[in-house]
Scaffold this motif. Structure first.
Motif, short mmCIF file in Angstrom:
data_model
loop_
_atom_site.label_atom_id
_atom_site.label_comp_id
_atom_site.label_asym_id
_atom_site.label_seq_id
_atom_site.Cartn_x
_atom_site.Cartn_y
_atom_site.Cartn_z
N ILE A 140 0.85 -1.18 0.00
CA ILE A 140 0.00 0.00 0.00
C ILE A 140 0.89 1.23 0.00
O ILE A 140 1.88 1.29 0.75
CB ILE A 140 -0.95 0.03 1.22
CG1 ILE A 140 -2.13 -0.91 0.99
CG2 ILE A 140 -1.44 1.45 1.51
CD1 ILE A 140 -3.10 -0.99 2.16
N GLU A 141 0.54 2.19 -0.86
CA GLU A 141 1.21 3.49 -0.84
C GLU A 141 0.41 4.42 0.07
O GLU A 141 -0.78 4.65 -0.17
CB GLU A 141 1.29 4.04 -2.27
CG GLU A 141 1.97 5.40 -2.35
CD GLU A 141 1.89 5.99 -3.76
OE1 GLU A 141 2.58 5.47 -4.66
OE2 GLU A 141 1.10 6.95 -3.96
N VAL A 142 1.05 4.95 1.08
CA VAL A 142 0.36 5.80 2.05
C VAL A 142 0.45 7.26 1.60
O VAL A 142 1.54 7.83 1.50
CB VAL A 142 0.97 5.64 3.45
CG1 VAL A 142 0.23 6.53 4.46
CG2 VAL A 142 0.92 4.19 3.90
N ASN A 143 -0.71 7.85 1.36
CA ASN A 143 -0.77 9.24 0.91
C ASN A 143 -0.89 10.21 2.08
O ASN A 143 -0.50 11.37 1.98
CB ASN A 143 -1.96 9.42 -0.03
CG ASN A 143 -1.95 10.75 -0.76
OD1 ASN A 143 -0.96 11.11 -1.38
ND2 ASN A 143 -3.05 11.47 -0.68
N GLY A 144 -1.41 9.74 3.20
CA GLY A 144 -1.63 10.62 4.34
C GLY A 144 -0.37 11.26 4.87
O GLY A 144 -0.41 12.37 5.42
#
Length: 267
Positions: A44-48
């Motif tokens: 998962i790529e975390v954008n937050g």
């Protein structure tokens, strides 16, 4: 990097209301959405982390919620990349890597440094920025990928610069920005941004077949034919961990595209 390169496939984040009932089962608890997503995907790529810092305990909780072999990539803070003079980003970079990301342990994948589409290539300034990216934090090795989105970067000088720094260039399959497919780091990072909602998996079946072959080629250390390269100089051929994210485009289709690609890579 492991002796046998991994191909990890995932999406951006795990909290998106339209995924409830389409990706997540009906009435699935919101607090267990990461657990479910990590059971279906491999990254998962975390954008937050682009918009704000997190607490060390948050990173630790993410690590506990996912299985062995799962990896998070973290989008670096906008305060690092959205600035006129990149060479002055040192303090912001140190703050980002020092916020507790090492609590992810072996679940910590590459850090994504994403630049605005208006940011043009200034060789001296960008070289200075790459020199600021730390090789480790608290004894944990760090890997870096940069996503540039202005055509001025599509030149051999930039490719050579990234290779010298050991930084990966993000290959983005995008209708909006120029793409640079040159392999420059010890891993490959791709973002598939051209999904359409009319396709149940975002990308057509034949396109997913092609992306599976492309991912396999990257993992074997090749630069696949048919992609846009800025340099004629090929990288050293060696196996590389490969990350492929279905992100943007028709976001509601992203999990289905990722799962379809994972299935193809298993055969």
């Amino acid at each position: 990097m492991s002796e046998t390169p991994a191909i990890r496939v995932g999406i951006g984040g795990w909290t998106y209301e339209p995924w409830r009932g389409s990706f997540f089962p009906e009435k699935w608890p919101h607090k267990r959405e990461l657990e479910y997503a990590a059971g279906q995907l491999t990254a998962i790529e975390v954008n937050g982390t682009y918009y704000g810092s997190q607490k060390p305990a948050t990173f630790a909780s993410w690590a506990k919620a996912v299985p062995d072999g799962f990896v998070f990539t973290l989008k670096a803070s906008r305060y690092c990349t959205n600035r006129k003079v990149l060479a002055e980003a040192g303090e912001s970079i140190a703050r980002f890597v020092g916020q507790g990301i090492v609590e992810l342990g072996d679940r910590l994948g590459p850090i994504l440094w994403q630049f605005m589409a208006t940011k043009q290539f200034d060789p001296d300034d960008f070289r200075a920025f790459l020199a600021l990216l730390p090789a480790q934090q608290d004894g944990v090795a760090l890997r870096h990928a940069v996503q540039v989105r202005h055509e001025s970067f599509a030149v051999p000088e930039f490719v050579a610069m990234a290779r010298a720094a050991g930084v990966a260039l993000v290959y983005a399959d995008s209708a909006d920005y120029p793409a640079i497919a040159d392999v420059t780091g010890d891993f490959v990072y791709a973002r598939l941004e051209n999904a359409v909602e009319a396709e149940a998996t975002g990308y057509a079946s034949a396109a997913l077949d092609d992306w599976a072959e492309t991912a396999r080629a990257w993992a074997k250390g090749e630069q696949p034919d048919g992609l846009p390269y800025a340099s004629t100089e090929a990288p050293a051929k060696r196996p590389r961990d490969t990350f492929v994210f279905f992100i943007n485009g028709a976001k509601v289709r992203a999990p289905h595209g990722a799962m379809a690609l994972i299935e193809r890579l298993r055969t």
